[in-house]
Design an enzyme around this catalytic site. Structure first.
Site, PDB file in Angstrom:
ATOM      1  CG  ASN A 170      -0.781 -10.561  13.237  1.00 28.08           C
ATOM      2  OD1 ASN A 170       0.518  -9.961  12.825  1.00 28.08           O
ATOM      3  ND2 ASN A 170      -1.356  -9.678  13.008  1.00 28.08           N
ATOM      4  NE  ARG A 202      -1.177 -10.678   8.956  1.00 23.56           N
ATOM      5  CZ  ARG A 202      -1.052  -9.665   8.693  1.00 23.56           C
ATOM      6  NH1 ARG A 202      -0.560  -9.463  10.303  1.00 23.56           N
ATOM      7  NH2 ARG A 202      -1.101  -8.659   7.848  1.00 23.56           N
ATOM      8  CG  HIS A 220      -6.803  -7.534   3.281  1.00 29.49           C
ATOM      9  ND1 HIS A 220      -6.733  -6.407   2.987  1.00 29.49           N
ATOM     10  CD2 HIS A 220      -5.695  -7.095   4.502  1.00 29.49           C
ATOM     11  CE1 HIS A 220      -6.691  -5.659   2.952  1.00 29.49           C
ATOM     12  NE2 HIS A 220      -5.263  -6.059   4.156  1.00 29.49           N
ATOM     13  NE  ARG A 252      -1.385   0.976   3.375  1.00 23.14           N
ATOM     14  CZ  ARG A 252      -1.819  -0.965   3.449  1.00 23.14           C
ATOM     15  NH1 ARG A 252      -1.957  -1.054   2.664  1.00 23.14           N
ATOM     16  NH2 ARG A 252      -2.191  -0.645   4.914  1.00 23.14           N
ATOM     17  CD  GLU A 300      -7.068 -10.741   9.354  1.00 21.00           C
ATOM     18  OE1 GLU A 300      -7.433 -10.003   9.568  1.00 21.00           O
ATOM     19  OE2 GLU A 300      -6.389 -10.391   7.951  1.00 21.00           O
TER      20      GLU A 300
END
Ligand code: ADP
Length: 397
Positions: free
Chosen positions: A7, A90, A179, A240, A383
């Site tokens: 990743n 990923r 996601h 955010r 993941e």
């Protein structure tokens, strides 16, 4: 069979080495601060830890150091990289070109790099790691698993924005969603633990972490999600702002005299839980401050809870019903207070929370009452494991 999962970001390269016989993580680590100075953290399943400052001018040096950590140092877990059957990477953005996991070719790496305009922080880093890996392990197959791919089933009426159509055609401005690997992993796991077929379920999957997204999954397919063109849209997040009126953006930029880059930083790094509370982007700090009576922290928490609740209602309407809600991600897995507040007053939808069952963190568990029409589950995401499984499936074909 051993699979290496990578990743990579713009300045880091996280990895896990997984034995697919038993899906056991043999070692994991991170090559951090690439292009700045460089630091390796490496940990094996039998408790050996390596921490070292080492120069990583580019992703290539980081990848070389990772190989050495796995094969030569005191934290070595394999005798040579020949023991690795494949590498799964990923990739954040696959745009409309990539709708499933693919085996890597030079052309695919070039395309991933071209998509960096859509994911400036991520895609170029992925491409650099892919080139480095191809150079150092030229004979090992590599797969790419895209965060956006799962959402490519969202219908056009849901992914379009109300801008002139030619801007969708020319600039590919639309909702992509993120996601996807996490939503795919937890919804598949849910069907397994419910003993039902995924294709018969209507699920709202809430991935709540520093970045959060809620996804409606019907018949195993994503039909809508809260993140959009970028991971800024949707619910309030750590730093955010989530969804706001687009005109508020131009108005605030004008008031502060911000250029586009400055406004982007304001929305991505200074807003959310941090911006509202003025204290922290971390939900643990927000909860503690709220419990101590801090009004702004309470407001930040309430805003997040309200957003999630609203999206559950929206997606129940989109799917014409609801069978299950999933909580996952750092907050979803570990914050009983968030789960309880989200599930309160959703009885009209058929959601009844078992408060005692909900009082825990970090494991797979059903938290709705036996008579709740809609089942509510906490499902830890993984993941990396899904990337490894996808990679294995591709090379076994
Ligand atoms: P990322 O989106 O960066 O992968 P994570 O999924 O790790 O982030 O989630 C980070 C969030 O999870 C933070 O807001 C953190 O406060 C929250 N979190 C982690 N552990 C707990 C906990 N025990 N209780 C409440 N919140 C937690």
């Amino acid at each position: 069979m051993i699979i290496l999962v990578v990743n990579a970001g713009s300045s880091s390269l996280k990895y896990q080495l997984i034995d697919m016989e038993n899906e056991f993580v043999i070692a994991k680590g991170n090559c951090d601060r690439i292009g700045i100075d460089g630091h390796l953290s490496h940990k094996t399943s039998n408790g050996v830890k390596v921490e070292e400052d080492c120069p990583f001018p580019t992703h290539a040096e980081a990848f070389e150091r990772l190989v050495k950590a796995l094969t030569e140092d005191e934290g070595a877990v394999i005798s040579s990289m020949d023991e690795i059957s494949a590498v799964g990477h990923r990739v954040v953005h696959g745009a409309e070109q990539f709708t499933r996991t693919m085996l890597v070719t030079d052309e695919i790496i070039e395309k991933i790099d071209e998509l960096r305009e859509l994911a400036p922080v991520h895609n170029h880093g992925h491409a650099l790691a892919l080139w480095a890996c191809r150079k150092i392990l030229p004979n090992v197959p590599q797969a790419v698993v895209f965060d956006t791919a799962f959402h490519q089933t969202i219908p056009q009426k849901a992914y379009m924005y109300g801008f002139p159509y030619e801007d969708y055609e020319q600039y590919h401005v639309r909702k992509y969603g993120f996601h996807g690997t996490s939503h795919r992993f937890v919804t598949a796991k849910l069907a397994e633990v419910m003993g039902k077929e995924l294709k018969n379920l209507k699920i709202v999957s809430c991935h709540l972490g520093n970045g959060s997204s809620i996804t409606a999954v019907q018949n195993g397919k994503s039909v809508d999600t809260t993140m959009g063109f970028t991971p800024l849209d949707g619910v309030l997040m750590g730093t955010r702002c989530g969804a706001v009126d687009p005109s508020a953006v131009t108005y605030v930029a004008g008031k502060h005299g911000f250029n586009v880059t400055e406004m982007d930083a304001y929305m991505n790094k200074k807003s959310g839980l941090l911006g509202i509370s003025g204290k922290s982007s971390d939900f643990r700090d927000i909860t503690a401050a709220s419990e101590a009576g801090d009004k702004h922290a309470t407001l930040a928490k309430d805003m997040l809870v309200y957003d999630i609740k609203k999206d559950i209602g929206t997606y129940a309407a989109v799917m014409n019903g609801l069978d299950a809600v999933i909580f996952t991600g750092g907050i979803g897995e570990n914050a009983p207070n968030c789960r309880e507040e989200v599930c309160t007053n959703l009885e009209y939808l058929g959601i009844k929370l078992d408060k005692a069952a909900n009082d825990f963190k970090g494991e797979l568990r059903k938290i709705s009452t036996p008579d709740s029409k809609v089942e509510v589950w906490v499902i830890p995401t993984n993941e990396e494991l899904l990337i490894a499984r996808d990679t294995l499936a591709l090379i076994s074909k």
